[in-house]
Scaffold this motif. Structure first.
Motif, PDB file in Angstrom:
ATOM      1  N   THR A   1      39.670  50.614  55.295  1.00 16.21           N
ATOM      2  CA  THR A   1      40.134  49.795  56.458  1.00 16.21           C
ATOM      3  C   THR A   1      39.203  49.814  57.682  1.00 16.21           C
ATOM      4  O   THR A   1      38.507  50.899  58.052  1.00 16.21           O
ATOM      5  N   HIS A   2      38.639  48.749  58.258  1.00 16.38           N
ATOM      6  CA  HIS A   2      37.684  48.674  59.427  1.00 16.38           C
ATOM      7  C   HIS A   2      38.514  48.153  60.536  1.00 16.38           C
ATOM      8  O   HIS A   2      38.871  46.821  60.386  1.00 16.38           O
ATOM      9  N   ILE A   3      38.582  48.728  61.706  1.00 13.94           N
ATOM     10  CA  ILE A   3      39.189  48.259  62.801  1.00 13.94           C
ATOM     11  C   ILE A   3      38.328  47.407  63.813  1.00 13.94           C
ATOM     12  O   ILE A   3      37.134  47.727  63.915  1.00 13.94           O
ATOM     13  N   VAL A   4      38.633  46.258  64.093  1.00  9.89           N
ATOM     14  CA  VAL A   4      37.698  45.655  64.875  1.00  9.89           C
ATOM     15  C   VAL A   4      38.427  45.165  66.285  1.00  9.89           C
ATOM     16  O   VAL A   4      39.766  44.604  66.041  1.00  9.89           O
ATOM     17  N   PHE A   5      37.969  45.289  67.416  1.00 10.77           N
ATOM     18  CA  PHE A   5      38.560  45.126  68.745  1.00 10.77           C
ATOM     19  C   PHE A   5      38.004  43.728  69.495  1.00 10.77           C
ATOM     20  O   PHE A   5      36.764  43.763  69.139  1.00 10.77           O
ATOM     21  N   ASP A   6      38.562  43.206  70.199  1.00  5.29           N
ATOM     22  CA  ASP A   6      38.244  42.281  71.100  1.00  5.29           C
ATOM     23  C   ASP A   6      37.915  43.005  72.267  1.00  5.29           C
ATOM     24  O   ASP A   6      38.301  44.492  72.403  1.00  5.29           O
ATOM     25  N   LEU A   7      37.203  42.770  73.522  1.00  7.17           N
ATOM     26  CA  LEU A   7      37.133  43.608  74.639  1.00  7.17           C
ATOM     27  C   LEU A   7      37.717  43.352  75.903  1.00  7.17           C
ATOM     28  O   LEU A   7      38.845  44.082  76.031  1.00  7.17           O
ATOM     29  N   ASP A   8      37.398  42.254  76.322  1.00  5.67           N
ATOM     30  CA  ASP A   8      38.239  41.912  77.683  1.00  5.67           C
ATOM     31  C   ASP A   8      39.956  41.519  77.530  1.00  5.67           C
ATOM     32  O   ASP A   8      40.095  40.941  76.663  1.00  5.67           O
ATOM     33  N   ASP A   9      40.644  42.311  78.346  1.00  6.67           N
ATOM     34  CA  ASP A   9      42.104  42.159  78.150  1.00  6.67           C
ATOM     35  C   ASP A   9      42.406  42.858  77.072  1.00  6.67           C
ATOM     36  O   ASP A   9      43.699  42.550  76.571  1.00  6.67           O
ATOM     37  N   THR A  10      41.748  43.669  76.143  1.00 10.29           N
ATOM     38  CA  THR A  10      42.200  44.238  75.069  1.00 10.29           C
ATOM     39  C   THR A  10      41.918  45.672  75.206  1.00 10.29           C
ATOM     40  O   THR A  10      42.905  46.525  75.280  1.00 10.29           O
ATOM     41  N   LEU A  11      40.765  46.030  75.151  1.00  5.65           N
ATOM     42  CA  LEU A  11      40.313  47.434  75.405  1.00  5.65           C
ATOM     43  C   LEU A  11      40.524  48.174  76.726  1.00  5.65           C
ATOM     44  O   LEU A  11      40.641  49.174  77.043  1.00  5.65           O
ATOM     45  N   TYR A  12      40.423  47.058  77.730  1.00  5.26           N
ATOM     46  CA  TYR A  12      40.798  47.436  79.037  1.00  5.26           C
ATOM     47  C   TYR A  12      41.090  46.136  79.676  1.00  5.26           C
ATOM     48  O   TYR A  12      41.206  45.086  79.018  1.00  5.26           O
ATOM     49  N   LYS A  13      41.460  46.122  81.022  1.00  5.26           N
ATOM     50  CA  LYS A  13      41.973  45.002  81.656  1.00  5.26           C
ATOM     51  C   LYS A  13      40.817  44.436  82.362  1.00  5.26           C
ATOM     52  O   LYS A  13      40.229  44.956  83.203  1.00  5.26           O
ATOM     53  N   GLU A  14      40.591  42.839  82.092  1.00  3.88           N
ATOM     54  CA  GLU A  14      39.484  42.471  82.808  1.00  3.88           C
ATOM     55  C   GLU A  14      39.501  42.200  84.322  1.00  3.88           C
ATOM     56  O   GLU A  14      38.486  42.150  85.105  1.00  3.88           O
ATOM     57  N   ILE A  15      40.708  42.350  85.036  1.00  7.22           N
ATOM     58  CA  ILE A  15      40.916  42.243  86.326  1.00  7.22           C
ATOM     59  C   ILE A  15      40.186  43.494  86.719  1.00  7.22           C
ATOM     60  O   ILE A  15      39.704  43.558  88.110  1.00  7.22           O
ATOM     61  N   ASP A  16      40.430  44.648  86.193  1.00  5.72           N
ATOM     62  CA  ASP A  16      39.566  45.738  86.731  1.00  5.72           C
ATOM     63  C   ASP A  16      38.173  45.428  86.682  1.00  5.72           C
ATOM     64  O   ASP A  16      37.519  46.050  87.591  1.00  5.72           O
ATOM     65  N   PHE A  17      37.470  44.782  85.863  1.00  2.00           N
ATOM     66  CA  PHE A  17      36.085  44.268  85.906  1.00  2.00           C
ATOM     67  C   PHE A  17      35.801  43.656  87.162  1.00  2.00           C
ATOM     68  O   PHE A  17      34.939  43.723  87.849  1.00  2.00           O
ATOM     69  N   VAL A  18      36.729  42.726  87.354  1.00  2.00           N
ATOM     70  CA  VAL A  18      36.556  41.646  88.642  1.00  2.00           C
ATOM     71  C   VAL A  18      36.694  42.687  89.796  1.00  2.00           C
ATOM     72  O   VAL A  18      35.716  42.184  90.543  1.00  2.00           O
ATOM     73  N   LYS A  19      37.575  43.521  89.961  1.00  2.00           N
ATOM     74  CA  LYS A  19      37.703  44.124  91.055  1.00  2.00           C
ATOM     75  C   LYS A  19      36.611  45.231  91.216  1.00  2.00           C
ATOM     76  O   LYS A  19      35.991  45.252  92.382  1.00  2.00           O
ATOM     77  N   SER A  20      35.886  45.768  90.181  1.00  2.00           N
ATOM     78  CA  SER A  20      34.840  46.358  90.246  1.00  2.00           C
ATOM     79  C   SER A  20      33.640  45.840  90.625  1.00  2.00           C
ATOM     80  O   SER A  20      32.931  46.279  91.686  1.00  2.00           O
ATOM     81  N   SER A  21      33.355  44.656  90.313  1.00  2.00           N
ATOM     82  CA  SER A  21      32.552  43.586  90.726  1.00  2.00           C
ATOM     83  C   SER A  21      32.363  43.258  92.281  1.00  2.00           C
ATOM     84  O   SER A  21      31.529  43.305  92.884  1.00  2.00           O
ATOM     85  N   TYR A  22      33.680  42.775  92.631  1.00  2.00           N
ATOM     86  CA  TYR A  22      33.686  42.654  94.138  1.00  2.00           C
ATOM     87  C   TYR A  22      33.510  43.909  94.907  1.00  2.00           C
ATOM     88  O   TYR A  22      32.957  43.554  95.968  1.00  2.00           O
ATOM     89  N   ILE A  23      33.826  44.908  94.610  1.00  2.00           N
ATOM     90  CA  ILE A  23      33.532  46.058  95.157  1.00  2.00           C
ATOM     91  C   ILE A  23      32.049  46.523  95.518  1.00  2.00           C
ATOM     92  O   ILE A  23      31.456  46.733  96.571  1.00  2.00           O
ATOM     93  N   TYR A  24      31.174  45.946  94.241  1.00  2.00           N
ATOM     94  CA  TYR A  24      29.968  46.279  94.227  1.00  2.00           C
ATOM     95  C   TYR A  24      29.342  45.419  94.973  1.00  2.00           C
ATOM     96  O   TYR A  24      28.224  45.366  95.778  1.00  2.00           O
ATOM     97  N   ILE A  25      29.749  43.957  95.107  1.00  2.00           N
ATOM     98  CA  ILE A  25      29.113  43.092  95.862  1.00  2.00           C
ATOM     99  C   ILE A  25      29.286  43.146  97.444  1.00  2.00           C
ATOM    100  O   ILE A  25      28.489  43.004  98.235  1.00  2.00           O
ATOM    101  N   ASN A  26      30.558  43.616  97.614  1.00  2.00           N
ATOM    102  CA  ASN A  26      30.711  44.062  99.088  1.00  2.00           C
ATOM    103  C   ASN A  26      29.760  45.174  99.566  1.00  2.00           C
ATOM    104  O   ASN A  26      29.179  45.104 100.566  1.00  2.00           O
TER     105      ASN A  26
END
Length: 212
Positions: A1-26
């Protein structure tokens, strides 16, 4: 068996990436223009307002902060994101069973690979297939067929979240397909009223339910 993942909203929550980007931009804006909009970030996330629009509305005098610069900062920053305890435990279990896993994700190469690096799994994931690098986005079969070619004798399990595009290709290729239910934080809402060919073979609420 080989496990395959999607990334965004599967391995982590994409909203966390958005928040991280807003903090970085700010932080960039604060350093460059002495303007602090950190108090607006949660409101932008809650009401789904672009942080760029927020900057332009609050400080229209900042004319040289362009959309192009905003997108550059948003897309290419190294995000502050992490695996949840459930996801981390499942990946540890994969490794304990001497199994391997890959990722198939849509998006820009630098953005997606920065995410994988920030999640701490870049050294253990066997294959990362990114749409910008191949020229194909889900639900096209191409990126899934690449793994079939690498591992012709493997059974595949694909774990993802987006019913509109994630499961059609693996279903056609006779992979097992598993959908992680939205806990209310997903950016792309799930639709389970689509044709059967778009539907995952199994639906679970969290990674805790996954068995090896």
């Amino acid at each position: 068996t080989h496990i395959v993942f999607d990334l965004d909203d599967t391995l982590y929550k994409e909203i966390d990436f958005v928040k991280s980007s807003y903090i970085y931009i700010n932080n960039f804006i604060n350093k460059r223009y002495k303007i602090d909009l950190s108090s607006e970030i949660e409101s932008c996330l809650k009401h789904k307002i672009s942080f760029y629009d927020c900057v332009k509305i609050k400080f229209p005098e900042v004319k040289d902060f362009t959309l192009q610069k905003y997108l550059e900062l948003y897309r290419f920053h190294c995000p502050s994101i992490s695996l949840s305890a459930d996801v981390s435990a499942f990946i540890s279990k994969i490794l304990e069973f001497n199994l391997e896993f890959s990722i198939i994700t849509d998006g820009r190469s630098i953005s997606q690979r920065n995410k994988i690096e920030s999640l701490g799994i870049s050294q253990i994931v066997k294959n990362v297939i990114v749409s910008e690098e191949t020229g194909y986005e889900k639900p096209h079969l191409n990126n899934f067929k690449l793994l079939n070619e690498i591992y012709p004798d493997k059974n595949f399990v694909y774990i993802a979240d987006n019913t509109s595009k994630d499961f059609l290709a693996p279903n056609i290729l006779k992979w097992d397909s598993i959908c992680i239910l939205d806990n209310g934080q997903n950016i792309h809402k799930q639709n389970f009223a689509l044709e059967k060919k778009f539907m995952p073979k199994k639906i679970i609420e969290s990674f805790k339910e996954l068995m090896l």
